[in-house]
Structure formats: structure tokens, C-alpha cells
Enzyme design. Structure first.
Site, short mmCIF file in Angstrom:
data_model
loop_
_atom_site.label_atom_id
_atom_site.label_comp_id
_atom_site.label_asym_id
_atom_site.label_seq_id
_atom_site.Cartn_x
_atom_site.Cartn_y
_atom_site.Cartn_z
N ASP A 368 135.87 33.95 -27.82
CA ASP A 368 135.45 32.56 -28.02
C ASP A 368 136.51 31.59 -27.51
O ASP A 368 137.40 31.97 -26.73
CB ASP A 368 135.11 32.37 -29.52
CG ASP A 368 134.04 31.32 -29.74
OD1 ASP A 368 134.37 30.12 -29.69
OD2 ASP A 368 132.86 31.69 -29.97
N ASP A 369 136.43 30.37 -27.96
CA ASP A 369 137.30 29.27 -27.53
C ASP A 369 138.79 29.65 -27.62
O ASP A 369 139.21 30.24 -28.61
CB ASP A 369 136.98 28.09 -28.46
CG ASP A 369 137.60 26.80 -28.00
OD1 ASP A 369 138.31 26.82 -26.97
OD2 ASP A 369 137.35 25.78 -28.66
N LYS A 478 128.78 32.13 -23.71
CA LYS A 478 128.38 31.21 -24.78
C LYS A 478 128.66 29.80 -24.28
O LYS A 478 129.80 29.45 -24.01
CB LYS A 478 129.19 31.53 -26.05
CG LYS A 478 128.90 30.61 -27.23
CD LYS A 478 129.63 31.16 -28.47
CE LYS A 478 129.61 30.20 -29.63
NZ LYS A 478 130.45 30.68 -30.75
N ASP A 480 128.83 26.05 -24.99
CA ASP A 480 128.98 25.19 -26.18
C ASP A 480 128.94 23.71 -25.80
O ASP A 480 129.09 23.34 -24.62
CB ASP A 480 130.31 25.54 -26.87
CG ASP A 480 130.23 25.40 -28.38
OD1 ASP A 480 129.39 24.62 -28.86
OD2 ASP A 480 131.01 26.07 -29.06
N CYS A 528 124.89 26.90 -27.61
CA CYS A 528 125.54 26.55 -28.87
C CYS A 528 125.90 25.08 -28.81
O CYS A 528 126.19 24.56 -27.73
CB CYS A 528 126.82 27.40 -29.00
SG CYS A 528 127.80 27.03 -30.46
N ASP A 550 126.84 26.95 -37.36
CA ASP A 550 128.20 27.41 -37.67
C ASP A 550 128.27 27.89 -39.12
O ASP A 550 129.23 28.54 -39.51
CB ASP A 550 129.21 26.27 -37.48
CG ASP A 550 129.62 26.13 -36.01
OD1 ASP A 550 129.41 27.08 -35.24
OD2 ASP A 550 130.15 25.06 -35.65
#
Ligand code: GLA
Length: 726
Positions: A368-369, A478, A480, A528, A550
Site C-alpha cells: 500500500d501507500d 489499487k 486511491d 478506492c 476503511d
């Protein structure tokens, strides 16, 4: 033929499996709406024709034989503005003379098999022309020279239709489109309730139902995204309609930016229902010869309650909205590191996740981030899409190779429409974010929104993404979007086009997503926006699944998933088991199995017993995958209506198997409770797997399951699997 035109009576008759939709070309070529509701098989609908009427204070445009005619008191198919109908207009165009009188009248039409795509916009599609029929009605405003093409596509076998509008300027002077809705349906009565989905971050899509009253009632977004706060979905249901009975009309806009869903209860007790781009914050300058295409609205009708309306949406979206290889291919079971590590991770730490994940049977690691630039916290680096090799301990291709060697696929996070104030990109190109001159830019999560109306910005970001994606074996992305748009203006367009920017930005997003789909057809994209802030059919056209929220607390997730399921199928809802302590692993998995299943935690923390539990859950994910991803959903007990329990079930299309899940939210003080199942074949016999007991479908549906003896403690849950015995 699903669409017929009766030349003699000038009546259009559009049929689906469940509904009929009827219009009439009236005198002076007014296009009138006559009926939308349960299917009427008759070929002769002459008796539905409008007879004319008169009301004081409603201006008349012409006289008909047996009375007056006023656009203000009849059902109009595509009402304009400032020409005698005082209700909300479906379109308004300010012409070069400065007035916005708009009056479209019928000119011609065509009926064809199939369904055309919409240039630059997401839309439902067919693979075979036999799957749908399309009517195009050409309308003209004789004074301004504007043309409106109304598109109606009927998915005959699915009980669904779509509508959209294309405006073209056939005059010699520019005009300003002030509003153009995608659909407008007049009903003779407003004796209905409306159901919409409200929320906020961490609490998306809670169901809200209210009676429709005289005057206007609206849900909308002005955030530059479809939003956590209201969803571009609305249902009109007959008073008293529930999951299993009553009429339900569902409306959903295939659009990811500002929308509006408006209902106006009128003086005669009727109502007008509109859905489209929010006219607030919108203008579009149309030069002579230019076109403007509205997004598409989907309309579903069921006379078997709200549950059947949802199932029609689900079948429709699974086949005609989700596209590409991942429509039919089994989605990998992923583990995402976000909730476990935030941005505080190293390559080695992620590899330790991967090793345990592989051991228990997970299939993909999602980083992820935090993997790029100097992204150690959320204050910086969005826009600097260069791998931080120091953090990863290797180059991306080397790192991905290690993940693949462990036996997992690899996925990665991006936030392509954003730019941090602290970033090399912002220092180089401060003019690339949305802004208005001389005005402070609001900041949210320390970031600004990139100006996706600009091709140079889109090209730059797409190239940066392409470099990363093509450098390594990336199977999943993903996408976002962690703030909403403010100070919406662009340095790249003139003053008279600034109100186009909201729409131009989402068109830009769609363009980049389309390029991504084309260049990386094997990539699985999960959308997302701070969880489910852009959960809409526009996004689903580019990404077959969306991170639902979330909020991964399984009890909180119940209302979110129930609300989301009103319109969106299980396969689209990203749902993960997290470390949340509110319930045990069983309930967390029972709830997450409803969607595209995964984990969001540090698997190194699993005890030996938890490892076994997780292995068993993963086996269940495989076992129930087809049933959940392609079966029919029945909502049994809705947590919005019941404080104690939620229950739902999936039934296979052929009704040979079913999975029932029930969760206790708060201990019910009950001494008897029968859970009645739905959707089974009353004449079939079903064996409940755990007990081995055999029941008839009739007994399970009419008498129900006796729940006495099941665990009633807070947060407990159970699943029961039924299979037909022959
Ligand atoms: C959003 C997403 C999370 C995570 C973070 C990363 O909030 O919803 O799942 O990806 O961003 O910053």
C-alpha cells in the site's frame, strides 16, 4: 422486438422482462411520457394516450380537441426550461441571445439492435447485439437550433434499461449548456418512498428511506467525486414495499463526479424524477457543430420488492458493466499491509508478511501507500512516483521477484490524481493542481488535486505509472483518491469554461483509467477513495472491485455492506479481515466473505490456532467463491432495521445450493426465533452440511430455521451451507 413504435398512434413501447416504458409523440411534436411500470404486454396502448387538460396558472401552448394543453400539467419526456412547465427541467441551454428558454420537440427516431458506447464515458455494454435494443429519439429546439438525441437501451431479459442524452449545437452561434440530466421520468403519482444511501468517511452507504412529498427533494454531490456522503443511487418504492413485495424503481448514474438525484412532487400529486450531472457547478460552452454527451443513467424496475431490484442490478452489472479479463476470472485472495504498518514498512517486513501469507494460502501481497519518493508520512511525495529502493531494500523488479518466488502475486498502490504540497512535482509544476487565481488553495491530507482536465498532466502521470508497472511483474493496482475537489479552476482553460472543470477532470480520470486498462489488460484494478468514497458504476467500468470502506470493523461493516448491496454486486465490494478486536476471526471472515475477500493485518501476529482458523477460512473462500460471486443475494435481516441481528444469504442461480450467514450485533433477549430463508426452490430438498439434516425448501422458507441454541453473544455469527439432495 423489445422496442416498438406504433406509427398510427405515435406510441413508443419499450419492454423488459419486468417493465414497460411508454411514450407518445403528441400534437406539435411534444414528446410525452405515458407509463413506466410493470410490463404491459398489449400491442395497442391507445387508451394510455394523453387527452389534454387545463389548470389555472399553468400556461397553455395549444388547444386540443377536448381541453387545453399545458406542459406544466402533463408528463413530459424531456422537459425544457422557461417555456411553460414550472417543474425542474431536464435540460436548459442559454442561447447566444442570453436567455435560457429551451424547448425540445420530437423530430425522428431509429430503433436498432445492440447498444452504442459513449465516447469518453463509462457505460453498460453488450457483447452481442441480441442482448439489447436501442432507441434514439432526435429532438430539436427550432429557435436555438439545439438538437437533443435521447438514447434508450433496453436489456430485455434483465428488467433494466439505460438512458443518456447527447446535445449538439446546430446553430451558427455558441450556446451555454446550464444543465442536462441523463434521465427524467414523470410519474402520475408521488405516493412512493425514496431510498437513498447517505454516509461519510468510515460510514459509507447507509440506507435512508422517506416518504416523497410535494416540492423538491434532492440528494447530490458537489465534491468532484460521487462521494462517501451520498451515492448516485436512488430507489422509488411503493409505500409499504419491502424486500419481497411491492414496486421498486432503481436509478443509478454511471458517473464518478458531481451528480444530482432530484424528485419534484407536483401540484397534481405526480412527481418528476431526474438523475444526472449536478447542474450546480456546471456549465458547458458548446460551439457551433460541437456535441455534449451526458453520462448514462441505469433504470431497473421490479414488482417483487427491493430485493429483486437489487438482484437485477447485480446481474446487469456482473455481465454488462464489469469488463475485461477480471469480469469472469477468479480474483486472487490478497493481503494488504496498510492497516498493519501504515507507511512504516521495509521490503523485508513485507516479505515476512508474504511468507506467512503463502503458508496459510493467501495469493497476493499488496504493498500500500509509502513505497515511493520520501513518502514516510502523508505530508509528502504524492506525484513523485519513483520507487524508494532504499526502503524496499532492492529495486522494484527484484522485490517483486522475491514475492513471486515465495509464491504470491504482487500488487501496488497509487493515488494518481493527487499531488502533495511537499513534492518534487509540486515544486516543478505548481500550476498543475486545481486552483483559482488569487485565492488560497484549501488543503486536505496535505495534498492538492491534480488538474486532470490537462492532457500534459495526465500524460505525465500515466507515463510515470507505466514506468513502474512495466518495470516489474505487477498483477494488481489499487487506485486511491483521498480528498475532494475545492477551488476548482484550471490555468489551462479560458474564463468562460471554468465551470466545465469538474466534468473535464472526471473525463480526464476516465481517460487515464481507459489507457491503463488497454495497456495492462491483465492488471486487476481495485478502486478506492478513503475506502468507498467513489463507489459508483463509473468506477466499476474501469475497476471490477472497489474498497468498500476503511472501516473494517465487522459490525460496522454490516450496514455498509447491506447499503452497498442495494445496487452493487458482492464481487465489486472489497472486504477484508483485519486485526480489529470487536469480534473473533470467525465473524470477521463471515462478514468479509460477502465481498472480494482478503486480509489487512500482520500475519506474523497469528497464533498457531489462528493460523489454522485462517487456513480454514481460505478454504471456505474457495468453496463459496462462485456462489457468492455469481449467486443471488437475499437480505434476510437488515441491520438498519434490526438492532440485534443481521442475516443474508446467497442462492445459486439453479437453486441447488445456498449459504446463509447471520451475525449477532447485540445479544437479543429472545426465547424463540425462526429465520426464514428466501430464494430456494420450495419443492427441492436441501441438506444442511454441518448437521446433515435434510429440509424442504418450503420448510426453510415458510417455517424457517429454528435459531434457539445458537450463540447469542455480541459479535457471534454462524454460516449454514445447504446443498440440494436428489
Ligand atoms: C486510503 C485508503 C486506505 C489506504 C490509505 C493509504 O485511506 O482507503 O486503504 O490505502 O489511503 O494512504
Amino acid at each position: 422486438m423489445a422496442i416498438r413504435f406504433d406509427e398510427a398512434q405515435k406510441i413508443f413501447h419499450l419492454d423488459t422482462a419486468t417493465s414497460s416504458y411508454v411514450m407518445e409523440v403528441f400534437e406539435q411534436n411534444y414528446l410525452l411520457h405515458l407509463y413506466y411500470g410493470k410490463r404491459i404486454p398489449d400491442h395497442n396502448l391507445k387508451r394510455l394516450k394523453y387527452k389534454g387538460s387545463f389548470a389555472s396558472f399553468s400556461p397553455s401552448n395549444l388547444l386540443v380537441e377536448d381541453g387545453g394543453f399545458s406542459p406544466d400539467i402533463c408528463m413530459l419526456e424531456f422537459p425544457g426550461e422557461n417555456v411553460g412547465d414550472f417543474r425542474l427541467a431536464a435540460a436548459a441551454v442559454r442561447n447566444a441571445d442570453g436567455n435560457n428558454a429551451t424547448d425540445f420537440r420530437y423530430e425522428s427516431h431509429t430503433i436498432d439492435a445492440g447498444k452504442p458506447g459513449l465516447a469518453g464515458l463509462p457505460a453498460l455494454y453488450v457483447e452481442d447485439d441480441a442482448e439489447a435494443t436501442t432507441l434514439e429519439i432526435s429532438m430539436k429546439d427550432a429557435v436555438t437550433g439545439m438538437r437533443a438525441i435521447l438514447y434508450y437501451t433496453v436489456f430485455e431479459h434483465l428488467g433494466a434499461m439505460t438512458r443518456s442524452v447527447r446535445l449538439s449545437n446546430e446553430s451558427a452561434r455558441p450556446v451555454m449548456i446550464e444543465k442536462v440530466y441523463s434521465t427524467c421520468v414523470d410519474f402520475p403519482t408521488h405516493n412512493y418512498d425514496m431510498i437513498t444511501l447517505y454516509g461519510r468517511w468510515f460510514k459509507e452507504r447507509s440506507e435512508e428511506r422517506r416518504a416523497i412529498v410535494h416540492g423538491r427533494q434532492t440528494v447530490s454531490s458537489l465534491r468532484g467525486s460521487s462521494s462517501h456522503h451520498q451515492n448516485p443511487f436512488g430507489a422509488i418504492v411503493s409505500a409499504g414495499a419491502d424486500e419481497d413485495q411491492g414496486e421498486a424503481y432503481g436509478f443509478n448514474l454511471v458517473y464518478s463526479s458531481n451528480f444530482s438525484f432530484d424528485i419534484e412532487g407536483d401540484q397534481n400529486g405526480g412527481m418528476r424524477v431526474l438523475m444526472g450531472i449536478n447542474p450546480d457547478g456546471f456549465d458547458w460552452l458548446l460551439q457551433p457543430g460541437a456535441d455534449f454527451q451526458s453520462p448514462e443513467a441505469v433504470m431497473v424496475y421490479s414488482d417483487q420488492g427491493i430485493g429483486e431490484m437489487s438482484r437485477i442490478f447485480h446481474r446487469l452489472y456482473r455481465k454488462h458493466l464489469i469488463r475485461g479479463k477480471w469480469r469472469d476470472r477468479k480474483r486472487p485472495l490478497l493481503i494488504n499491509n496498510w492497516e498493519a504498518t501504515g507507511m512504516d514498512f521495509t521490503g523485508e517486513k513485507l516479505l515476512s508478511f508474504a511468507r506467512v501469507a503463502k503458508e496459510v494460502g493467501m495469493e497476493m501481497l499488496v504493498m500500500d501507500d509509502g513505497w515511493f519518493g520520501d513518502r514516510f508520512d502523508d505530508r509528502r511525495a504524492l506525484g513523485d512516483w519513483v520507487v524508494n529502493e532504499e526502503k524496499l531494500g532492492s529495486s522494484l523488479p527484484e522485490f517483486v521477484q522475491k514475492v513471486n518466488d515465495i509464491g504470491l502475486k504482487f500488487g501496488i498502490w497509487f493515488e494518481p490524481e493527487m499531488i502533495s504540497r511537499e513534492s518534487a512535482l509540486y515544486r516543478a509544476h505548481p500550476e498543475w493542481c486545481l486552483h483559482v487565481p488569487n485565492r488560497e488553495k484549501s488543503i486536505a491530507r496535505f495534498q492538492y488535486v491534480l488538474d486532470y482536465s490537462r492532457k500534459d498532466v495526465r500524460d505525465y502521470i500515466f507515463d510515470a505509472m507505466r514506468k513502474v508497472l512495466s518495470s516489474a511483474n505487477v498483477a494488481y493496482l489499487k487506485w486511491d483518491f483521498n480528498r475532494n475537489l475545492s477551488e476548482v479552476g484550471s490555468a489551462a482553460v479560458p474564463a468562460d469554461r471554468q465551470k466545465e472543470i469538474f466534468h473535464r477532470c472526471v473525463l480526464g480520470t476516465y481517460e487515464v483509467m481507459e489507457r491503463l486498462n488497454r495497456e495492462f489488460p491483465d492488471l486487476l484494478i481495485e478502486n478506492c477513495s478513503g475506502g468507498g468514497g467513489r463507489f459508483d458504476p463509473g468506477m466499476l467500468y474501469y475497476s471490477p472491485q472497489i474498497w468498500t470502506s476503511d472501516n473494517t470493523d465487522p459490525i460496522e461493516r454490516l450496514t455498509i455492506q447491506f447499503g452497498t448491496s442495494l445496487c452493487y454486486p458482492a464481487s465489486t465490494m472489497g472486504a477484508h479481515v483485519s486485526a480489529c478486536k470487536r469480534t473473533g476471526y470467525d465473524t470477521k471472515a463471515n462478514v468479509a466473505l460477502w465481498g472480494s475477500f482478503g486480509y489487512e493485518l500482520d500475519p506474523n501476529t497469528f497464533s498457531a490456532e489462528e493460523r489454522e482458523t485462517v487456513k480454514a477460512q481460505i478454504a471456505e473462500y474457495h468453496k463459496y467463491y462462485d456462489l457468492i460471486h455469481s449467486g443471488d443475494l437475499y437480505r434476510l435481516i437488515n441491520p438498519m432495521h434490526n438492532a440485534f441481528r443481521a442475516a443474508w444469504m446467497f442462492v445459486s442461480e439453479d437453486k441447488t445450493e445456498a449459504l446463509v450467514t447471520s451475525v449477532v450485533m447485540r445479544r437479543p433477549q429472545e426465547t424463540a426465533f425462526y429465520l426464514r430463508l428466501k430464494g430456494l426452490d420450495p419443492d427441492k430438498l436441501y441438506r444442511e452440511e454441518e448437521s446433515g439434516e435434510v429440509y424442504s425448501g418450503a420448510s426453510l422458507m415458510y417455517a424457517g430455521l429454528n435459531l434457539i441454541g445458537t450463540d447469542l453473544s455480541d459479535g457471534s455469527s454462524f454460516k449454514l451451507y445447504f446443498k440440494e439432495v436428489k
